[in-house]
Design a protein around this motif. Sequence first.
Motif, PDB file in Angstrom:
ATOM      1  N   UNK A  21       0.810  -1.228   0.000  1.00  0.00           N
ATOM      2  CA  UNK A  21       0.000   0.000   0.000  1.00  0.00           C
ATOM      3  C   UNK A  21       0.842   1.277   0.000  1.00  0.00           C
ATOM      4  N   UNK A  22       1.904   1.382   0.823  1.00  0.00           N
ATOM      5  CA  UNK A  22       2.730   2.599   0.775  1.00  0.00           C
ATOM      6  C   UNK A  22       3.302   2.892  -0.611  1.00  0.00           C
ATOM      7  N   UNK A  23       3.634   1.830  -1.350  1.00  0.00           N
ATOM      8  CA  UNK A  23       4.166   2.028  -2.706  1.00  0.00           C
ATOM      9  C   UNK A  23       3.085   2.546  -3.642  1.00  0.00           C
ATOM     10  N   UNK A  24       1.866   2.025  -3.497  1.00  0.00           N
ATOM     11  CA  UNK A  24       0.756   2.506  -4.315  1.00  0.00           C
ATOM     12  C   UNK A  24       0.445   3.966  -4.000  1.00  0.00           C
ATOM     13  N   UNK A  25       0.630   4.359  -2.733  1.00  0.00           N
ATOM     14  CA  UNK A  25       0.368   5.746  -2.349  1.00  0.00           C
ATOM     15  C   UNK A  25       1.348   6.703  -3.017  1.00  0.00           C
ATOM     16  N   UNK A  26       2.607   6.267  -3.141  1.00  0.00           N
ATOM     17  CA  UNK A  26       3.628   7.146  -3.705  1.00  0.00           C
ATOM     18  C   UNK A  26       3.602   7.189  -5.225  1.00  0.00           C
ATOM     19  N   UNK A  27       3.018   6.180  -5.844  1.00  0.00           N
ATOM     20  CA  UNK A  27       3.053   6.076  -7.304  1.00  0.00           C
ATOM     21  C   UNK A  27       2.577   7.336  -8.026  1.00  0.00           C
ATOM     22  N   UNK A  33       3.500   4.705 -14.741  1.00  0.00           N
ATOM     23  CA  UNK A  33       3.085   3.394 -15.251  1.00  0.00           C
ATOM     24  C   UNK A  33       4.098   2.318 -14.896  1.00  0.00           C
ATOM     25  N   UNK A  34       5.382   2.626 -15.056  1.00  0.00           N
ATOM     26  CA  UNK A  34       6.426   1.648 -14.738  1.00  0.00           C
ATOM     27  C   UNK A  34       6.474   1.355 -13.238  1.00  0.00           C
ATOM     28  N   UNK A  35       6.262   2.388 -12.424  1.00  0.00           N
ATOM     29  CA  UNK A  35       6.223   2.173 -10.973  1.00  0.00           C
ATOM     30  C   UNK A  35       5.046   1.278 -10.613  1.00  0.00           C
ATOM     31  N   UNK A  36       3.883   1.552 -11.210  1.00  0.00           N
ATOM     32  CA  UNK A  36       2.704   0.712 -10.963  1.00  0.00           C
ATOM     33  C   UNK A  36       2.957  -0.732 -11.373  1.00  0.00           C
ATOM     34  N   UNK A  37       3.610  -0.900 -12.528  1.00  0.00           N
ATOM     35  CA  UNK A  37       3.921  -2.250 -13.013  1.00  0.00           C
ATOM     36  C   UNK A  37       4.868  -2.949 -12.037  1.00  0.00           C
ATOM     37  N   UNK A  38       5.850  -2.214 -11.529  1.00  0.00           N
ATOM     38  CA  UNK A  38       6.785  -2.803 -10.565  1.00  0.00           C
ATOM     39  C   UNK A  38       6.085  -3.224  -9.288  1.00  0.00           C
ATOM     40  N   UNK A  67       3.457  -7.380  -5.919  1.00  0.00           N
ATOM     41  CA  UNK A  67       2.231  -8.016  -5.420  1.00  0.00           C
ATOM     42  C   UNK A  67       2.155  -9.464  -5.875  1.00  0.00           C
ATOM     43  N   UNK A  68       2.525  -9.693  -7.140  1.00  0.00           N
ATOM     44  CA  UNK A  68       2.503 -11.050  -7.683  1.00  0.00           C
ATOM     45  C   UNK A  68       3.442 -11.964  -6.910  1.00  0.00           C
ATOM     46  N   UNK A 108       3.040 -14.175 -15.674  1.00  0.00           N
ATOM     47  CA  UNK A 108       2.501 -14.259 -17.035  1.00  0.00           C
ATOM     48  C   UNK A 108       1.203 -13.461 -17.164  1.00  0.00           C
ATOM     49  N   UNK A 109       0.540 -13.215 -16.044  1.00  0.00           N
ATOM     50  CA  UNK A 109      -0.696 -12.435 -16.076  1.00  0.00           C
ATOM     51  C   UNK A 109      -0.386 -10.946 -16.171  1.00  0.00           C
ATOM     52  N   UNK A 110       0.711 -10.522 -15.520  1.00  0.00           N
ATOM     53  CA  UNK A 110       1.036  -9.108 -15.412  1.00  0.00           C
ATOM     54  C   UNK A 110       1.849  -8.585 -16.582  1.00  0.00           C
ATOM     55  N   UNK A 111       2.860  -9.321 -17.004  1.00  0.00           N
ATOM     56  CA  UNK A 111       3.804  -8.821 -18.006  1.00  0.00           C
ATOM     57  C   UNK A 111       3.158  -8.464 -19.352  1.00  0.00           C
ATOM     58  N   UNK A 112       2.266  -9.304 -19.903  1.00  0.00           N
ATOM     59  CA  UNK A 112       1.672  -8.950 -21.205  1.00  0.00           C
ATOM     60  C   UNK A 112       0.842  -7.664 -21.166  1.00  0.00           C
ATOM     61  N   UNK A 113       0.319  -7.350 -19.970  1.00  0.00           N
ATOM     62  CA  UNK A 113      -0.534  -6.169 -19.839  1.00  0.00           C
ATOM     63  C   UNK A 113       0.296  -4.891 -19.811  1.00  0.00           C
ATOM     64  N   UNK A 114       1.591  -5.011 -19.480  1.00  0.00           N
ATOM     65  CA  UNK A 114       2.430  -3.835 -19.317  1.00  0.00           C
ATOM     66  C   UNK A 114       2.472  -2.975 -20.580  1.00  0.00           C
ATOM     67  N   UNK A 115       2.614  -3.616 -21.751  1.00  0.00           N
ATOM     68  CA  UNK A 115       2.652  -2.867 -23.006  1.00  0.00           C
ATOM     69  C   UNK A 115       1.386  -2.073 -23.239  1.00  0.00           C
ATOM     70  N   UNK A 116       0.236  -2.693 -22.927  1.00  0.00           N
ATOM     71  CA  UNK A 116      -1.044  -2.001 -23.088  1.00  0.00           C
ATOM     72  C   UNK A 116      -1.184  -0.866 -22.079  1.00  0.00           C
ATOM     73  N   UNK A 117      -0.650  -1.069 -20.888  1.00  0.00           N
ATOM     74  CA  UNK A 117      -0.695  -0.015 -19.872  1.00  0.00           C
ATOM     75  C   UNK A 117       0.130   1.193 -20.313  1.00  0.00           C
TER      76      UNK A 117
END
Length: 205
Positions: free
Chosen positions: A76-82, A123-128, A133-134, A142-151
């Motif tokens: 959560x602290x990381x999401x707050x700073x994003x 976006x990159x911070x959110x992806x990280x 979280x994963x 495999x669920x997160x990485x393919x979505x990164x390009x679309x994000x």
Amino acid sequence: MGNSRIRRMCMDGMLVGIFVVLAKLTIKAGPIHIAFSGLTVVFATCYFGMADGLIVALLGETIIQLTSSYGIGPTTPLWLWSPSFRALIIGLFDLPFRKKGDHIDLHLVFYAIASVIAGLFVTLVNAGVELLDATIIGYSFAVTLPILGLRIVSSIVSCAAVAILSIPLLRTIRASQGDPLKMASRQNALEKDLDGDAHEDQRGE
């Protein structure tokens, strides 16, 4: 001086509320999310300064995290700073202009570059954080990485929308409410003049 500070605090509070509302109004098309909550962060940063942008981003995201279905977790602290990185990056780009009494949003090329860099960084911070979280929760990368390009694509679209909307908004507010940077400069000049007059009076005595 006190009235201007109260007015500034009230506007920051209002922007926090708008941040939360706009976050709920995100346009979703599958994994592509077009978000407008960054508009309040950009506005606060360009109108008042980096500190106000950080306050709006942190408080707004805190409310979202506390009221969302995700609740409080280890990341959560990381999401707050994003979202705060948007204010930080645009604010850093804006500093050289502010020192000259100017604003970055009046220089479209620099403003566009700062907006895109800030959006991509968020976006990159959110992806990280999602990858973290994963790791913690134990679901597949495999669920997160393919979505990164679309994000990244949705981030660029969101940045463009926010930048386009913020320019006329900032100019309208400055025209109707005044420019805090110029008002502060006039206030400082007035205080120096008063100090100078006081010193002159003391010498005359």
